[in-house]
Scaffold this active site. Structure first.
Site, PDB file in Angstrom:
ATOM      1  N   LYS A 163       0.858  -1.186   0.000  1.00  0.00           N
ATOM      2  CA  LYS A 163       0.000   0.000   0.000  1.00  0.00           C
ATOM      3  C   LYS A 163       0.893   1.234   0.000  1.00  0.00           C
ATOM      4  O   LYS A 163       1.910   1.274   0.727  1.00  0.00           O
ATOM      5  CB  LYS A 163      -0.886   0.005   1.246  1.00  0.00           C
ATOM      6  CG  LYS A 163      -1.886  -1.131   1.303  1.00  0.00           C
ATOM      7  CD  LYS A 163      -3.075  -0.897   0.371  1.00  0.00           C
ATOM      8  CE  LYS A 163      -4.151  -1.962   0.580  1.00  0.00           C
ATOM      9  NZ  LYS A 163      -5.307  -1.756  -0.331  1.00  0.00           N
ATOM     10  N   LYS A 263     -13.812  -7.159  -7.295  1.00  0.00           N
ATOM     11  CA  LYS A 263     -14.230  -7.546  -5.950  1.00  0.00           C
ATOM     12  C   LYS A 263     -15.723  -7.823  -6.004  1.00  0.00           C
ATOM     13  O   LYS A 263     -16.502  -6.909  -6.297  1.00  0.00           O
ATOM     14  CB  LYS A 263     -13.968  -6.407  -4.964  1.00  0.00           C
ATOM     15  CG  LYS A 263     -12.502  -6.194  -4.644  1.00  0.00           C
ATOM     16  CD  LYS A 263     -12.317  -5.000  -3.734  1.00  0.00           C
ATOM     17  CE  LYS A 263     -10.869  -4.866  -3.315  1.00  0.00           C
ATOM     18  NZ  LYS A 263     -10.561  -3.512  -2.809  1.00  0.00           N
TER      19      LYS A 263
HETATM   20 MG    MG Z   1      -7.272  -1.832  -4.051  1.00  0.00          MG
END
Ligand code: MG
Length: 369
Positions: A163, A263
């Site tokens: 991240k 997702k």
């Molecule tokens: Mg992502």
């Protein structure tokens, strides 16, 4: 298939390692599970993974639970085939994608179980081991980032997704690349933290032979993603930008992505995710299934989806132990760098007895025919 009952089972969970992204820190979450029971007695489980305190596609966990209560009764009094439960048309409401996904994936599980089928086969795929990647959150100190990466590689992960956010990016990526060596699959995810003004800065990522940079700009910044995709050698992956089928078609048309993170919770269901998989496969665009801190219930259905052949890149759904000291199901364990889909019909998993025995668990009937 007719649904007789929908039950919510909420279980407080703490994460073994708080995960920091550019959105904030996730240290604990309430697992919001949903059980559907058909009139024939088949049972299926789903999970609402809307994050707490983060308004992601319009709803945080609390708002999404309200949606779950409102949508559960819509399963009653009609024939339900999960393959037809499109998030935009079937429910007669807009939005509420996390709640719709929870109910729809539970319906898929019940459908597959009642036919004695593994969920992956019900979705049109074949069981195969899934190679997971692992997500390493943002750290203030680069040395801590490198230690976290080293630990995950020692655990057997073969891909790392780091991240990033402004101020914690280029130097951290350089250090992680040096730690992993040149051939190791490394990805970065910004969760939309950059503005189009950061363009030149993002081009510096090209130095590190990344598999992709995920969602550098805000969800609505399609043109900025398209321009970066044209100018950067690093492939651009979209996550938050892709909610509807139209979003996906527009992103492909504008050249805003060469990779897509699908997702099922974000797009509103497994059926929508399977439909997007078909579009991406036909377009020759790499895709993978992304996780949202699912417990074993959501993890199992995401892994069944991730086994479809068009999901060509590593999922970021790690083993259970990456997230929870005690999962709600039998844990998913990394062996030789891969996760194996559970045997048995449906997802192959269900909540363990401790979930129902724990005094902190809240069980509520949302609908009964
Ligand atoms: Mg992502």
């Amino acid at each position: 298939m007719r649904i007789a009952e929908v039950t919510s089972v909420r279980v407080p969970m703490s994460l073994v390692d708080p995960l920091r992204t550019s959105h904030g820190v996730h240290a604990s979450r309430t697992a919001s599970l949903v059980r559907v029971t058909t009139v024939d007695g088949a049972v299926g489980w789903g999970e609402d993974v809307a994050p707490a305190g983060v308004t992601y596609v319009g709803e945080d966990a609390a708002a999404s639970f309200g949606s779950l209560m409102r949508h559960a009764p819509l399963l009653g009094g009609r024939e339900v085939h999960p393959g037809e439960m499109n998030a935009d048309s079937w429910w007669g409401t807009q939005g509420s994608r996390f709640a719709k996904h929870a109910l729809e994936s539970a319906a898929w599980d019940a459908f597959a179980r009642s036919h004695g089928l593994a969920l992956v086969r019900a979705l049109g795929g074949e069981p195969r081991p899934v190679t997971p990647g692992v997500v390493v959150g943002v750290h203030d100190d680069i040395a801590d980032t490198v230690v976290a990466v080293r630990r995950r590689v020692a655990e057997g992960y073969r891909r790392v997704k780091l991240k990033i956010e402004p101020g914690r990016d280029i130097d951290a990526v350089r250090a992680v690349r040096a730690e992993l060596g040149p051939g190791f699959a490394l990805q970065v995810d910004a969760n939309g933290a950059y503005s189009p003004d950061d363009f030149a800065h993002l081009l510096l990522l090209d130095e590190f032979a990344l598999q992709f940079v995920e969602q550098p700009f805000a969800a609505h910044e399609l043109q900025a993603h398209a321009e970066l995709a044209r100018r950067a050698s690093t492939p651009v992956c979209l996550d938050e930008s892709i909610v509807t089928h139209d979003d996906l078609l527009r992103a492909i048309d504008t050249g805003a992505c060469s990779v897509v993170n699908v997702k099922p919770s974000r797009v509103g269901g497994l059926a929508d995710a399977v439909a997007m998989h078909a579009v991406l496969r036909d377009a020759g665009i790499d895709a993978w299934v992304g996780g949202m801190l699912e417990t074993g219930i959501g993890r199992a259905s995401c892994l069944a989806l991730a086994a479809l052949p068009g999901f060509t890149l590593t999922t970021d759904l790690g083993a259970s132990g990456r997230y929870f000291a005690r999962d709600v199901t039998e844990p998913f364990v990394l062996r030789d760098g891969v996760l194996t889909l559970p045997e048995g019909p449906g997802t192959g998993v269900e909540p363990l007895p401790w979930v129902f025995d724990d005094p902190a668990t809240v069980i509520e009937t949302l609908f009964r025919a």
